[in-house]
Design a protein around this motif. Structure first.
Motif, PDB file in Angstrom:
ATOM      1  N   TRP A 144     -18.274 -15.608  19.148  1.00 12.48           N
ATOM      2  CA  TRP A 144     -19.244 -14.673  18.601  1.00 12.48           C
ATOM      3  C   TRP A 144     -19.743 -15.082  17.225  1.00 12.48           C
ATOM      4  O   TRP A 144     -20.889 -14.852  16.887  1.00 12.48           O
ATOM      5  CB  TRP A 144     -18.642 -13.270  18.491  1.00 12.48           C
ATOM      6  N   TYR A 266     -25.171 -10.099  23.924  1.00 14.49           N
ATOM      7  CA  TYR A 266     -24.594  -9.399  22.767  1.00 14.49           C
ATOM      8  C   TYR A 266     -24.716  -7.887  22.947  1.00 14.49           C
ATOM      9  O   TYR A 266     -23.777  -7.129  22.654  1.00 14.49           O
ATOM     10  CB  TYR A 266     -25.290  -9.823  21.478  1.00 14.49           C
ATOM     11  N   ARG A 323     -20.659  -8.197  14.549  1.00  7.06           N
ATOM     12  CA  ARG A 323     -19.517  -8.979  15.027  1.00  7.06           C
ATOM     13  C   ARG A 323     -18.183  -8.500  14.481  1.00  7.06           C
ATOM     14  O   ARG A 323     -17.202  -8.416  15.235  1.00  7.06           O
ATOM     15  CB  ARG A 323     -19.749 -10.452  14.699  1.00  7.06           C
TER      16      ARG A 323
END
Length: 369
Positions: A144, A266, A323
């Protein structure tokens, strides 16, 4: 003087060989943490092994300095070399960053080493304080976030702000936490998005409030364009070279697929985590708060998608704020056996695949060395 001596040593290094080794190290780190994650069972907990912590940080620093796959590598190299020789001021650069460039004179890789330390020392404390130092979570971080390793000012700003927020939520050293958040604003102008995300902390994360927020989305987009369209008409203060290149080549079929595909993945991961956090029972207030921050970040990014200006890079920048909250929520949403989290793993491997192809495309267009 010390920097100059170290820089002279750096000048003798064969960076092409180290860059290749760093690429291989990245692949190895990702695959090894994946294998370790599959082998681990039980609840995700704080890893007590100090060597593992520092080995992880060392790998990140080496990859950041030598792998040369970040979008800002070429652009920053030209800027830093120019500053070393003559330029004393850069438009749209915060003063603290210009000061760092002047302080670390000489070799570009030496400058990147200093920035890497400023980037990943906060990450070390984020992982430690949030108690998420576990191979299973490190794997997700590798995919990520690490592919964007050392992207400069905004990455430092995000990590400092998130570290300060985590300390506040855990009620630890409140003055230092506030100082970290304030300092983060001096690294990148996009930090103005951070307080907007925190508005979600004022509400309970439940189905009713989520539906209300989604119903208000069109009004939020209209308000955004009414207030910001003329102020950010050029968006030049937020648009780096890599982002401009993405805008220029993003209209091609291949780049559009890579950009949009990775963004969709995402969103799929973030929404999955938010839904799981909403359904979770007996959750520590810290994890609840991080789920709210994640929802606030995703909501703000969704609003920014519809910002009617040219070179809308604010949306791409806002995704970076997802994130850390996503990682902090993993101990709650993941099962004991890593391999049973098939949805998260498949989406994450898809992000890895798109990121790899995307980086190769960017190398072709000259924004990545």
């Amino acid at each position: 003087m010390l920097f100059r001596v170290i820089s002279s040593i750096f000048s003798e290094i064969d960076y092409n060989s180290i860059a290749f080794i760093s690429w291989m190290a990245y692949i190895f780190l990702t695959l090894s943490t994946f294998a370790s994650a599959c082998a681990r069972k039980g609840m995700i907990h704080n890893e007590k092994s100090v060597p593992l912590r520092w080995l992880f940080i060392l790998c990140m620093v080496l990859l950041s300095v030598y792998a040369q796959f970040t979008g800002d590598y070429v652009g920053y190299k030209d800027i830093v070399n120019s500053i070393f020789s003559q330029i004393r001021f850069i438009p749209h650069f915060e003063d603290v960053y210009v000061w760092i460039i002047h302080a670390v004179t000489g070799d570009y890789e030496m400058f990147r080493l200093v920035i890497a330390l400023l980037t990943y020392i906060p990450i070390y404390f984020i992982f430690t304080k949030a108690r998420i130092f576990d191979p299973r979570i490190i794997f997700f971080f590798c995919v990520w976030d690490l592919w964007n390793a050392l992207e400069g000012r905004q990455q430092i700003a995000i990590y400092l702000a998130m570290l300060g927020l985590i300390m506040l939520l855990l009620k630890q050293k409140k003055i230092l936490a506030l100082a970290l958040i304030v300092v983060s604003f001096f690294f990148h102008k996009s930090s103005i998005m951070f307080p907007l995300m925190l508005l979600a902390l004022a509400f309970n994360l439940n189905r009713r409030n989520v539906f209300i927020a989604l119903a208000f989305l069109p009004a939020a987009v209209l308000l955004e364009n009414t207030l910001l369209k003329h102020i950010l008409s050029s968006n030049a203060q937020f648009a780096g070279d890599a982002y401009l290149t993405m805008e220029a080549f993003g209209r091609t079929t291949a780049m559009s697929i890579l950009q949009n595909g990775r963004t969709v993945l995402y969103y799929m991961v973030a929404v999955f985590i938010i839904v799981r956090m909403m359904k979770a029972k007996d959750v520590h207030p810290f994890y609840r708060a991080m789920a709210k921050v994640l929802f606030g970040a995703v909501y703000l990014s969704t609003v920014l998608i519809f910002l009617d200006i040219e070179q809308n890079t604010l949306f791409l920048r806002s995704i970076r704020y997802w994130r850390i909250p996503m990682l902090c929520c993993l101990p709650v949403v993941m099962n004991k056996n890593f391999y049973k989290n098939s949805y998260l793993i498949i989406c994450t491997l898809g992000i890895f695949f798109f990121a790899l192809l995307y980086t190769l495309m960017m190398m072709r267009y000259g924004t990545v060395k």
